[in-house]
Design an enzyme around this catalytic site. Structure first.
Site: not given
Length: 332
Positions: A149, A151, A177-179
């Site tokens: 994902v 983000d 998820s890329k956070h």
């Protein structure tokens, strides 16, 4: 929904995100066939050979927004062939709508991608129900794909909420998820980690890996970096120090990386960086001299001179610290 061959347990270490090299003249609005495939293969080989654990393509500075469909496929085909199954590859499939994202995703998986790097439609912002429905639809339509994902608050007109993360954690194909990780004055990372209950990692930036890991020991198995396109050695040195529990070494590398990347945001303000992030990152890659990125594509070709100079200064600083870590990583 089914479980993909690549799982969340495979997302460890350093996740590299790469730009899409362009040919001279690619900044023109009528440019065609802009991807420099030879430079793409050279870049990917250098980065994979450095020991990076996972590769993502076609985020923001990877210019998913400016490539034609044919260019996107040609670029990712070259990436996948060059990687040759040595590490997992997640190809960027973001579009302005669900149907095009699904069509693009199927084509990328047909090239041999291990998974997809997927942002959400952003012409209008999605609420939580729409966001979760979107990711569920993509996963249902492409059951063989593992999904990372994307983000990014600035690009997608808002951050993914913790409530949405809790729902996304119920989709087995989502593996990360890329956070951004821990941020001063924000409890978002803590809330998001609690929401996903360890079902997939939330990847901080590499320059925020150590603070995130110190705040949440055992919960941050990987981080992402676009600076691999400036030379992966500093972030690979950080990866090694963390993996071996050499915390003094990790702190020293972290401080070097923080110094090198300090000029990236104009005046320290990410809100000034985001509208010009493609161009600023391009200036960084060019100045670092590790790859030949070529010009950014229309319409993202101009930016305030001071902003571009900030990116170039990051590239120069990175090239400087890289020399130290080339030697360090050569040591047994």
């Amino acid at each position: 929904m089914t479980s993909p061959a690549v799982t969340s347990a495979d997302i460890t270490g350093l996740v590299g995100i790469v730009p899409t090299p362009s040919k001279p003249g690619s900044e023109a609005p009528d440019a065609v066939d802009t991807v420099d495939l030879d430079e793409t293969a050279r870049m990917v080989e250098l980065i994979v050979a450095s020991g990076v654990d996972v590769l993502l393509t076609n985020g923001t500075f990877g210019e998913v927004a400016t490539l034609t469909y044919e260019e996107l496929l040609a670029f990712n085909d070259t990436v996948i062939r060059t990687v040759a199954n040595r590490i997992p590859v997640f190809c960027g499939a973001s579009t302005l709508n669900t149907r095009d994202t699904i069509a693009r995703s199927l084509a990328l998986m047909g090239l041999g991608a291990n998974g997809l790097f997927v942002g959400r439609p952003m012409w209008l912002p999605l609420d939580d129900e729409q966001l979760v429905s979107y990711y569920a639809a993509v996963c249902d339509a492409v059951p063989a794909a593992a999904v990372v994902v994307y983000d990014n608050t600035g690009v997608f007109k808002g951050k993914i909420s913790s409530a949405a993360y809790a729902a996304l954690a119920e989709i087995p194909q989502i593996v990360a998820s890329k956070h951004l990780g821990v941020l001063s004055g924000s409890d978002a990372y803590a809330s998001d980690l609690a929401a996903v209950k360890g079902r997939f990692p939330l990847l901080p930036t590499a320059d925020n890996w150590l603070p995130s890991l110190e705040a949440f020991p055992g919960e941050v198995p990987a981080a992402w970096s676009g600076d691999v396109a400036c030379g992966p050695e500093p972030v690979m040195a950080l990866r090694r120090a963390i993996a071996e529990g050499l915390w003094d070494d990790a702190r020293a590398v972290h401080e070097d990386i923080a110094w090198a990347t300090e000029p990236l945001f104009p005046g320290g303000d990410i809100s000034k960086f985001m509208p010009y992030s493609i161009q600023i990152d391009r200036a960084e890659f060019e100045a670092a001299g590790y790859i030949v990125p070529g010009p950014s594509r229309h319409p993202y070709g101009t930016a305030p001179a001071a902003y571009l100079e900030g990116g170039a200064e990051v590239g120069r600083r990175w090239a400087g610290i890289r020399q130290k870590y080339v030697a360090t990583l050569a040591e047994p």
